[in-house]
Design a protein around this motif. Structure first.
Motif, PDB file in Angstrom:
ATOM      1  N   MET A   1      -8.376   1.764  -4.840  1.00 10.26           N
ATOM      2  CA  MET A   1      -7.501   1.348  -3.858  1.00 10.26           C
ATOM      3  C   MET A   1      -8.408   0.675  -2.490  1.00 10.26           C
ATOM      4  SD  MET A   1      -4.435   3.744  -3.951  1.00 10.26           S
ATOM      5  CE  MET A   1      -5.044   5.476  -3.890  1.00 10.26           C
TER       6      MET A   1
ATOM      7  N   ASP B   1       2.226   2.052  -3.331  1.00 14.48           N
ATOM      8  CA  ASP B   1       1.301   2.027  -4.543  1.00 14.48           C
ATOM      9  C   ASP B   1       1.321   3.638  -5.160  1.00 14.48           C
ATOM     10  OD1 ASP B   1      -0.994   2.395  -6.085  1.00 14.48           O
ATOM     11  OD2 ASP B   1      -2.062   0.873  -4.850  1.00 14.48           O
TER      12      ASP B   1
ATOM     13  N   PHE C   1       0.911  -1.218  -0.045  1.00 13.64           N
ATOM     14  CA  PHE C   1      -0.046   0.009   0.232  1.00 13.64           C
ATOM     15  C   PHE C   1       1.027   1.075  -0.078  1.00 13.64           C
ATOM     16  CE2 PHE C   1      -1.888   3.433   2.811  1.00 13.64           C
ATOM     17  CZ  PHE C   1      -2.726   3.693   1.712  1.00 13.64           C
TER      18      PHE C   1
END
Length: 332
Positions: free
Chosen positions: A213, A188, A185
């Motif tokens: 997301m 990202d 994450f």
């Protein structure tokens, strides 16, 4: 024996999920109960994961039908409730070590109130063990003084597992390493892309990225960060075409308190956030919950916006606590 375990026995106050699916509108009353449905769309996935998110779509196949194979321990609560975090972490770790003897499911009460109503919890957060399509035992924080939730859940699982059929032979275990979720994450590239879109005035496009997301990162820490960013950007998207006179008018509406139509109320809350006064925006909306009508969806609009703006405040903020109490009173 079941009666020697702490927690609440199954009775009229705990869920009969096959019945409550129809009551809450997740399944139409004409449809057959989950235990006797053979249609492919209601069958649980062959891929079995130790931890699942419970949504209106996954409730029937992955909780009710799956619970005829192995128990499903369901945690219900808000992602921003401080009491939810420790429970989720403990149960998630235990489920990962349980070798699929039971499944851990999490219901986000803010996103899926219709799923919450199917379980009919007396308080949030709460934990229900589902076996054979029915909630057989329930635990709330009030029981914590007598028995640890994780210990209680594992005792109930041992008691009810013997009467279940077990996972099918063709079941496939999900081997994904959930521990790497946080790292992926943070790296990202869409996070930077969303920030750049906001900087260029395209808040709507940034919202699309945040929604994508959110669907991919169920991890509580990642989801909390994304919800907070999305809430702030959503305010920018809704107020992007307001001129100075409209802002001043909205501030005047906010000062008058929870009166007027819902559109005026929501606009006033957005302007308070723009002025870096999110706590006042939350107070404005939560105070209006008793004044808006539910019959035409106005109550749902206010609750939805209020739940969105709560992410802009710290979970332990007294304003958040009061707002959640008001939401619970309005919903339940």
């Amino acid at each position: 024996m079941m009666e020697h375990l702490h927690g609440h026995d199954h009775d009229s106050c705990t869920p009969d999920l096959d019945r409550d699916l129809a009551v809450t509108g997740i399944r139409s009353p004409e449809e057959k109960p989950a235990q006797v449905i053979s249609d492919e769309k209601t069958s649980p996935s062959r891929v079995v994961e130790p931890v699942i998110e419970v949504t209106p779509l996954s409730l029937e196949p992955e909780v009710i039908v799956r619970s005829s194979q192995v128990p499903v321990v369901v945690l219900i609560g808000s992602a921003v409730d401080p009491g939810m975090t420790a429970l989720r972490r403990d149960l998630k770790n235990r489920a990962a070590s349980a070798a699929l003897r039971w499944i851990f499911g999490v219901v986000d009460a803010d996103r899926f109130p219709q799923v919450v109503r199917a379980f009919r919890p007396t308080t949030l957060p709460s934990v229900t063990v589902v076996a054979g399509g029915t909630g057989v035992r329930a635990w709330t924080p009030a029981d914590g003084a007598e028995v640890d939730c994780g210990d209680w859940a594992e005792q109930v699982v041992v008691t009810v597992s013997a009467r279940l059929e077990g996972l099918p032979e063709d079941a496939v275990t999900d081997g994904a390493d959930q521990a790497t979720a946080g790292t992926s994450f943070a790296a990202d590239p869409r996070l930077q892309e969303a920030a750049e879109l906001v900087g260029h005035g395209d808040a709507e496009a940034a919202l699309v990225l945040y929604d994508r997301m959110l669907a991919e990162y169920p991890d509580p820490a990642a989801a909390s960060t994304l919800h907070r960013a999305r809430a702030a950007v959503a305010v920018l998207a809704r107020t992007g075409d307001m001129d100075r006179s409209a802002v001043l008018s909205a501030v005047a509406d906010a000062r008058r308190g929870p009166r007027g139509d819902v559109d005026t109320l929501l606009r006033a809350a957005d302007v308070l956030v723009l002025l870096d006064r999110p706590a006042e925006a939350v107070e404005l909306l939560s105070g209006a919950l008793t004044d808006v009508r539910d019959g035409d969806g106005e109550g749902d609009r206010v609750r939805h916006r209020l739940l969105e703006l709560l992410y802009l405040l710290e979970p332990g903020d007294p304003v958040v606590t009061l707002a959640r109490q008001r939401i619970a009173a309005a919903v339940f």
